[in-house]
Every structure is written in C-alpha cells, then in structure tokens.
Write a protein that holds these residues in place. Structure first.
Motif, PDB file in Angstrom:
ATOM      1  N   ALA A 134      46.796  41.593  27.239  1.00 15.59           N
ATOM      2  CA  ALA A 134      45.780  42.218  28.093  1.00 15.59           C
ATOM      3  C   ALA A 134      45.704  41.492  29.428  1.00 15.59           C
ATOM      4  O   ALA A 134      45.609  42.126  30.490  1.00 15.59           O
ATOM      5  CB  ALA A 134      44.424  42.214  27.391  1.00 15.59           C
ATOM      6  N   ALA A 135      45.767  40.165  29.395  1.00 12.89           N
ATOM      7  CA  ALA A 135      45.707  39.375  30.629  1.00 12.89           C
ATOM      8  C   ALA A 135      46.912  39.664  31.518  1.00 12.89           C
ATOM      9  O   ALA A 135      46.763  39.888  32.732  1.00 12.89           O
ATOM     10  CB  ALA A 135      45.639  37.888  30.297  1.00 12.89           C
ATOM     11  N   GLU A 136      48.093  39.665  30.947  1.00  6.10           N
ATOM     12  CA  GLU A 136      49.305  39.933  31.729  1.00  6.10           C
ATOM     13  C   GLU A 136      49.282  41.352  32.297  1.00  6.10           C
ATOM     14  O   GLU A 136      49.667  41.577  33.443  1.00  6.10           O
ATOM     15  CB  GLU A 136      50.558  39.730  30.871  1.00  6.10           C
ATOM     16  N   SER A 137      48.829  42.304  31.492  1.00  4.83           N
ATOM     17  CA  SER A 137      48.737  43.676  31.966  1.00  4.83           C
ATOM     18  C   SER A 137      47.827  43.757  33.181  1.00  4.83           C
ATOM     19  O   SER A 137      48.176  44.360  34.203  1.00  4.83           O
ATOM     20  CB  SER A 137      48.222  44.588  30.845  1.00  4.83           C
ATOM     21  N   ALA A 138      46.664  43.125  33.105  1.00  6.13           N
ATOM     22  CA  ALA A 138      45.723  43.132  34.232  1.00  6.13           C
ATOM     23  C   ALA A 138      46.352  42.497  35.470  1.00  6.13           C
ATOM     24  O   ALA A 138      46.222  43.032  36.584  1.00  6.13           O
ATOM     25  CB  ALA A 138      44.437  42.403  33.848  1.00  6.13           C
ATOM     26  N   LEU A 139      47.042  41.384  35.290  1.00  4.51           N
ATOM     27  CA  LEU A 139      47.691  40.707  36.427  1.00  4.51           C
ATOM     28  C   LEU A 139      48.727  41.601  37.096  1.00  4.51           C
ATOM     29  O   LEU A 139      48.775  41.711  38.320  1.00  4.51           O
ATOM     30  CB  LEU A 139      48.346  39.407  35.967  1.00  4.51           C
ATOM     31  N   TRP A 140      49.558  42.248  36.284  1.00  2.74           N
ATOM     32  CA  TRP A 140      50.605  43.102  36.853  1.00  2.74           C
ATOM     33  C   TRP A 140      50.005  44.329  37.518  1.00  2.74           C
ATOM     34  O   TRP A 140      50.483  44.761  38.569  1.00  2.74           O
ATOM     35  CB  TRP A 140      51.631  43.486  35.788  1.00  2.74           C
ATOM     36  N   TYR A 141      48.958  44.887  36.916  1.00  6.99           N
ATOM     37  CA  TYR A 141      48.301  46.033  37.560  1.00  6.99           C
ATOM     38  C   TYR A 141      47.718  45.627  38.906  1.00  6.99           C
ATOM     39  O   TYR A 141      47.807  46.377  39.880  1.00  6.99           O
ATOM     40  CB  TYR A 141      47.213  46.615  36.670  1.00  6.99           C
ATOM     41  N   LEU A 142      47.126  44.445  38.983  1.00  9.07           N
ATOM     42  CA  LEU A 142      46.605  43.972  40.266  1.00  9.07           C
ATOM     43  C   LEU A 142      47.728  43.805  41.288  1.00  9.07           C
ATOM     44  O   LEU A 142      47.589  44.200  42.443  1.00  9.07           O
ATOM     45  CB  LEU A 142      45.852  42.648  40.094  1.00  9.07           C
ATOM     46  N   LYS A 143      48.847  43.217  40.846  1.00 14.08           N
ATOM     47  CA  LYS A 143      49.987  43.056  41.753  1.00 14.08           C
ATOM     48  C   LYS A 143      50.457  44.403  42.287  1.00 14.08           C
ATOM     49  O   LYS A 143      50.866  44.513  43.436  1.00 14.08           O
ATOM     50  CB  LYS A 143      51.162  42.377  41.038  1.00 14.08           C
ATOM     51  N   GLY A 144      50.411  45.401  41.431  1.00 16.58           N
ATOM     52  CA  GLY A 144      50.879  46.736  41.819  1.00 16.58           C
ATOM     53  C   GLY A 144      49.835  47.565  42.538  1.00 16.58           C
ATOM     54  O   GLY A 144      50.124  48.670  42.997  1.00 16.58           O
ATOM     55  N   GLY A 145      48.608  47.046  42.633  1.00 20.52           N
ATOM     56  CA  GLY A 145      47.562  47.752  43.361  1.00 20.52           C
ATOM     57  C   GLY A 145      46.787  48.779  42.560  1.00 20.52           C
ATOM     58  O   GLY A 145      46.021  49.556  43.132  1.00 20.52           O
ATOM     59  N   ASP A 146      46.955  48.809  41.247  1.00 14.58           N
ATOM     60  CA  ASP A 146      46.215  49.756  40.403  1.00 14.58           C
ATOM     61  C   ASP A 146      44.953  49.065  39.879  1.00 14.58           C
ATOM     62  O   ASP A 146      44.906  48.530  38.778  1.00 14.58           O
ATOM     63  CB  ASP A 146      47.079  50.248  39.244  1.00 14.58           C
ATOM     64  N   ARG A 147      43.912  49.078  40.700  1.00 18.95           N
ATOM     65  CA  ARG A 147      42.681  48.360  40.386  1.00 18.95           C
ATOM     66  C   ARG A 147      41.957  48.950  39.171  1.00 18.95           C
ATOM     67  O   ARG A 147      41.360  48.219  38.392  1.00 18.95           O
ATOM     68  CB  ARG A 147      41.767  48.347  41.602  1.00 18.95           C
ATOM     69  N   GLY A 148      42.020  50.254  38.992  1.00 18.98           N
ATOM     70  CA  GLY A 148      41.357  50.875  37.848  1.00 18.98           C
ATOM     71  C   GLY A 148      41.960  50.407  36.526  1.00 18.98           C
ATOM     72  O   GLY A 148      41.241  50.045  35.595  1.00 18.98           O
ATOM     73  N   ALA A 149      43.279  50.408  36.463  1.00 17.14           N
ATOM     74  CA  ALA A 149      43.963  49.949  35.253  1.00 17.14           C
ATOM     75  C   ALA A 149      43.720  48.458  35.048  1.00 17.14           C
ATOM     76  O   ALA A 149      43.536  48.001  33.914  1.00 17.14           O
ATOM     77  CB  ALA A 149      45.452  50.249  35.329  1.00 17.14           C
ATOM     78  N   ALA A 150      43.720  47.701  36.146  1.00 19.76           N
ATOM     79  CA  ALA A 150      43.471  46.255  36.043  1.00 19.76           C
ATOM     80  C   ALA A 150      42.082  46.000  35.475  1.00 19.76           C
ATOM     81  O   ALA A 150      41.910  45.162  34.585  1.00 19.76           O
ATOM     82  CB  ALA A 150      43.609  45.589  37.411  1.00 19.76           C
ATOM     83  N   GLN A 151      41.090  46.729  35.966  1.00 14.57           N
ATOM     84  CA  GLN A 151      39.733  46.543  35.466  1.00 14.57           C
ATOM     85  C   GLN A 151      39.639  46.909  33.990  1.00 14.57           C
ATOM     86  O   GLN A 151      38.998  46.208  33.204  1.00 14.57           O
ATOM     87  CB  GLN A 151      38.749  47.380  36.273  1.00 14.57           C
ATOM     88  N   LEU A 208      54.381  49.445  36.562  1.00 17.69           N
ATOM     89  CA  LEU A 208      55.080  49.700  35.292  1.00 17.69           C
ATOM     90  C   LEU A 208      55.156  48.437  34.440  1.00 17.69           C
ATOM     91  O   LEU A 208      55.168  48.520  33.212  1.00 17.69           O
ATOM     92  CB  LEU A 208      56.477  50.263  35.538  1.00 17.69           C
ATOM     93  N   ALA A 209      55.194  47.288  35.083  1.00 17.99           N
ATOM     94  CA  ALA A 209      55.143  46.036  34.328  1.00 17.99           C
ATOM     95  C   ALA A 209      53.805  45.938  33.597  1.00 17.99           C
ATOM     96  O   ALA A 209      53.744  45.542  32.432  1.00 17.99           O
ATOM     97  CB  ALA A 209      55.344  44.843  35.259  1.00 17.99           C
ATOM     98  N   ASP A 249      58.813  36.717  25.538  1.00 15.28           N
ATOM     99  CA  ASP A 249      59.910  36.441  26.475  1.00 15.28           C
ATOM    100  C   ASP A 249      60.515  37.719  27.042  1.00 15.28           C
ATOM    101  O   ASP A 249      60.769  37.821  28.245  1.00 15.28           O
ATOM    102  CB  ASP A 249      61.006  35.609  25.799  1.00 15.28           C
ATOM    103  N   VAL A 250      60.747  38.702  26.182  1.00 20.09           N
ATOM    104  CA  VAL A 250      61.354  39.955  26.640  1.00 20.09           C
ATOM    105  C   VAL A 250      60.377  40.714  27.533  1.00 20.09           C
ATOM    106  O   VAL A 250      60.771  41.267  28.569  1.00 20.09           O
ATOM    107  CB  VAL A 250      61.827  40.813  25.438  1.00 20.09           C
ATOM    108  N   LEU A 251      59.107  40.726  27.176  1.00 19.57           N
ATOM    109  CA  LEU A 251      58.111  41.378  28.029  1.00 19.57           C
ATOM    110  C   LEU A 251      58.067  40.743  29.417  1.00 19.57           C
ATOM    111  O   LEU A 251      58.039  41.443  30.432  1.00 19.57           O
ATOM    112  CB  LEU A 251      56.715  41.283  27.393  1.00 19.57           C
ATOM    113  N   ARG A 252      58.063  39.426  29.456  1.00 19.62           N
ATOM    114  CA  ARG A 252      58.000  38.724  30.736  1.00 19.62           C
ATOM    115  C   ARG A 252      59.223  39.061  31.592  1.00 19.62           C
ATOM    116  O   ARG A 252      59.108  39.363  32.780  1.00 19.62           O
ATOM    117  CB  ARG A 252      57.896  37.215  30.521  1.00 19.62           C
TER     118      ARG A 252
END
Length: 132
Positions: free
Chosen positions: A78-95, A59-60, A42-45
């Motif tokens: 890991a899934a949430e991290s990938a989603l937020w990285y994609l939202k932020g445009g950091d494709r390398g981190a998302a991958q 940063l999310a 909950d706090v992470l979200r």
C-alpha cells in the motif's frame, strides 16, 4: 527449484533489456512470471522502476495495488503504491492507498512521509506561476 531459477533468469534478462534502454521488454519478461513471483517484493520493485523509466509511474502504482489485492495485509505494498501514484501525479489513487495503508498499519513508517509529501504537493505552485 526450477521456479526459483526461472525467476532469477527472468530478472537477469529484464536487467539486460533495461540496460539496453528497452524497459517495455524488461516488463514483458517479468510479466511472464507466475503471479506469486510477480508479486514478490524484488520483482515488483524492478517492474515499477522499468515502468517509471518508460514514463509510466502511475502503472507502477497499479502494480503494487494489484499485489495488495493478492496480499491485502501487506502494508508495504500500500505504501509503495501510494508513492508511485504520487510520482505519477494521480493524487486520488495516492490518497486511496494512503487510507488503505492507515487501515492496515496506522503506525507504518512511511505514512507520515506520505502525508507530508501529499500535502506539500497540494500547495506547490503550478507550472507558469510565480513562486515568490
């Protein structure tokens, strides 16, 4: 019991700051919690939402990645991290996070959605291009 009450109080206070359009103050309140509380789902979200409201979706993703380091078998992080990285445009981190997710749980419910979104965004026309 006091620790639980502190988390409830901190989340309420953070929501008040967010309602006043002060997402950084909301984040500061949640960051003051113990690592165990900060890495709760909950706090992470909520922290991720406040970061996004402040234009910091990457940063999310990093918040979830840090939580994953603390709990390395938590596939949802890991899934949430990938989603937020994609939202932020950091494709390398998302991958990278998608690969971590696949290593933790190759059948995770969001993996296919992440792959599709990743692939769609890699072929989407850039700004100023003719999409015809």
């Amino acid at each position: 019991e006091w620790a639980e009450q502190r988390v409830v109080y901190a989340r309420k206070l953070a929501r008040l700051f967010a309602a006043r359009d002060e997402p950084m103050e909301a984040i500061a309140v949640l960051d003051s919690l113990s690592p165990e509380a900060r890495f709760s789902p909950d706090v992470l979200r909520e922290t991720a939402e406040y970061l996004e409201a402040n234009g910091q979706a990457v940063l999310a993703g990093l918040q979830y990645e840090m939580a994953l380091k603390a709990r390395p078998t938590e596939a949802d992080y890991a899934a949430e991290s990938a989603l937020w990285y994609l939202k932020g445009g950091d494709r390398g981190a998302a991958q990278s996070m998608m690969e971590r997710l696949e290593a933790i749980d190759p059948r995770h419910m969001t993996l296919e959605v992440l792959r599709t979104r990743f692939n769609v965004e890699s072929v989407a026309p850039g700004p100023g291009t003719d999409a015809e």
